[in-house]
Design a protein around this motif. Structure first.
Motif, PDB file in Angstrom:
ATOM      1  N   ILE A 152      38.623  31.166  34.027  1.00  0.00           N
ATOM      2  CA  ILE A 152      38.137  32.014  35.120  1.00  0.00           C
ATOM      3  C   ILE A 152      38.640  31.484  36.460  1.00  0.00           C
ATOM      4  O   ILE A 152      39.091  32.247  37.314  1.00  0.00           O
ATOM      5  CB  ILE A 152      36.593  32.113  35.096  1.00  0.00           C
ATOM      6  N   GLN A 153      38.584  30.157  36.623  1.00  0.00           N
ATOM      7  CA  GLN A 153      39.077  29.558  37.872  1.00  0.00           C
ATOM      8  C   GLN A 153      40.572  29.764  38.040  1.00  0.00           C
ATOM      9  O   GLN A 153      41.065  29.937  39.153  1.00  0.00           O
ATOM     10  CB  GLN A 153      38.798  28.054  37.884  1.00  0.00           C
ATOM     11  N   ALA A 154      41.308  29.743  36.942  1.00  0.00           N
ATOM     12  CA  ALA A 154      42.770  29.780  37.003  1.00  0.00           C
ATOM     13  C   ALA A 154      43.342  31.180  37.196  1.00  0.00           C
ATOM     14  O   ALA A 154      44.485  31.328  37.648  1.00  0.00           O
ATOM     15  CB  ALA A 154      43.347  29.172  35.723  1.00  0.00           C
ATOM     16  N   ILE A 155      42.577  32.198  36.878  1.00  0.00           N
ATOM     17  CA  ILE A 155      43.090  33.572  36.917  1.00  0.00           C
ATOM     18  C   ILE A 155      43.722  33.899  38.268  1.00  0.00           C
ATOM     19  O   ILE A 155      44.835  34.427  38.334  1.00  0.00           O
ATOM     20  CB  ILE A 155      41.973  34.595  36.603  1.00  0.00           C
ATOM     21  N   SER A 156      43.044  33.580  39.333  1.00  0.00           N
ATOM     22  CA  SER A 156      43.531  33.930  40.662  1.00  0.00           C
ATOM     23  C   SER A 156      44.864  33.250  40.978  1.00  0.00           C
ATOM     24  O   SER A 156      45.786  33.895  41.505  1.00  0.00           O
ATOM     25  CB  SER A 156      42.487  33.560  41.711  1.00  0.00           C
ATOM     26  N   ASP A 157      44.971  31.964  40.659  1.00  0.00           N
ATOM     27  CA  ASP A 157      46.227  31.259  40.939  1.00  0.00           C
ATOM     28  C   ASP A 157      47.377  31.818  40.099  1.00  0.00           C
ATOM     29  O   ASP A 157      48.481  32.026  40.613  1.00  0.00           O
ATOM     30  CB  ASP A 157      46.079  29.756  40.682  1.00  0.00           C
ATOM     31  N   PHE A 158      47.129  32.074  38.819  1.00  0.00           N
ATOM     32  CA  PHE A 158      48.184  32.647  37.976  1.00  0.00           C
ATOM     33  C   PHE A 158      48.570  34.044  38.457  1.00  0.00           C
ATOM     34  O   PHE A 158      49.751  34.411  38.440  1.00  0.00           O
ATOM     35  CB  PHE A 158      47.758  32.678  36.504  1.00  0.00           C
ATOM     36  N   GLU A 159      47.597  34.808  38.916  1.00  0.00           N
ATOM     37  CA  GLU A 159      47.884  36.146  39.423  1.00  0.00           C
ATOM     38  C   GLU A 159      48.748  36.055  40.682  1.00  0.00           C
ATOM     39  O   GLU A 159      49.710  36.816  40.843  1.00  0.00           O
ATOM     40  CB  GLU A 159      46.564  36.877  39.709  1.00  0.00           C
ATOM     41  N   LYS A 160      48.433  35.121  41.567  1.00  0.00           N
ATOM     42  CA  LYS A 160      49.230  34.956  42.789  1.00  0.00           C
ATOM     43  C   LYS A 160      50.648  34.496  42.450  1.00  0.00           C
ATOM     44  O   LYS A 160      51.621  34.959  43.058  1.00  0.00           O
ATOM     45  CB  LYS A 160      48.568  33.948  43.738  1.00  0.00           C
ATOM     46  N   ILE A 161      50.768  33.581  41.489  1.00  0.00           N
ATOM     47  CA  ILE A 161      52.100  33.131  41.066  1.00  0.00           C
ATOM     48  C   ILE A 161      52.912  34.326  40.570  1.00  0.00           C
ATOM     49  O   ILE A 161      54.090  34.478  40.916  1.00  0.00           O
ATOM     50  CB  ILE A 161      52.001  32.032  39.986  1.00  0.00           C
ATOM     51  N   SER A 162      52.280  35.194  39.790  1.00  0.00           N
ATOM     52  CA  SER A 162      53.005  36.369  39.281  1.00  0.00           C
ATOM     53  C   SER A 162      53.380  37.321  40.424  1.00  0.00           C
ATOM     54  O   SER A 162      54.451  37.930  40.395  1.00  0.00           O
ATOM     55  CB  SER A 162      52.197  37.088  38.202  1.00  0.00           C
ATOM     56  N   ASP A 163      52.511  37.451  41.431  1.00  0.00           N
ATOM     57  CA  ASP A 163      52.850  38.281  42.599  1.00  0.00           C
ATOM     58  C   ASP A 163      54.088  37.745  43.314  1.00  0.00           C
ATOM     59  O   ASP A 163      54.995  38.515  43.675  1.00  0.00           O
ATOM     60  CB  ASP A 163      51.689  38.326  43.599  1.00  0.00           C
TER      61      ASP A 163
END
Length: 175
Positions: A30-41
């Motif tokens: 749950i904590q990592a979702i945002s960082d992985f999403e930003k990396i993909s952006d």
């Protein structure tokens, strides 16, 4: 869109009576979702910039291509380390993210300075500079999100983790 769906799914999963180990894994995710999403952006931004340059038949100078090759290789490496460290909960591996992030930041700043020198010397035009800066900024931001993920992995594994003590120790080791 997917970030919300995945986050909601993990929260529902957590309420289904999972084991302590499963709960830790879900919390970490749950904590990592945002960082992985930003990396993909940022990865998508990189691809779009490359696509626009390709379709417009615009090319960087050989020097800029060499510089971008080095920084993109370092960015690919930091992503690989972060993903492998996340998947395997490898604290030792993710600690190597921090010096790599510093290297990427320093290299991005140096490349920007060298671009300005090429502009002054008439070896490059400003229009490509915007694209160069976009690429460099995206790669630098990817490295920052990788460092954020690495820090979360370290914090989760080290029960007595103290951010200030960790950063001080890191700075001392890398002087």
């Amino acid at each position: 869109k997917y970030e919300d769906k995945l986050g909601n799914y993990l929260v529902k999963l957590m309420s289904e009576g999972v084991s302590l180990e499963q709960s830790k894994m879900i919390s970490k995710s749950i904590q990592a979702i945002s960082d992985f999403e930003k990396i993909s952006d940022y990865a998508l931004d990189l691809a779009q910039t490359a696509y626009h340059m390709h379709t417009a038949k615009r090319k960087f100078s050989d020097m800029a291509v060499d510089e971008l090759t080095v920084i993109s290789t370092a960015t690919a490496e930091i992503i690989d380390i972060t993903v492998n460290g996340f998947m395997n909960n490898d604290v030792r591996l993710v600690k190597s993210v921090f010096p790599l992030r510093e290297l990427i930041t320093l290299d991005c700043n140096e490349i920007k300075k060298r671009h300005i020198l090429r502009l002054k010397a008439g070896k490059c035009d400003q229009s490509k500079g915007y694209e160069l800066y976009d690429l460099l900024n995206d790669m630098q931001r990817i490295s920052e999100h990788c460092a954020s993920l690495a820090l979360d992995i370290i914090k989760a594994e080290e029960l007595d983790f103290n951010i200030h003590r960790f950063l001080h120790k890191y700075e001392e080791q890398n002087k």
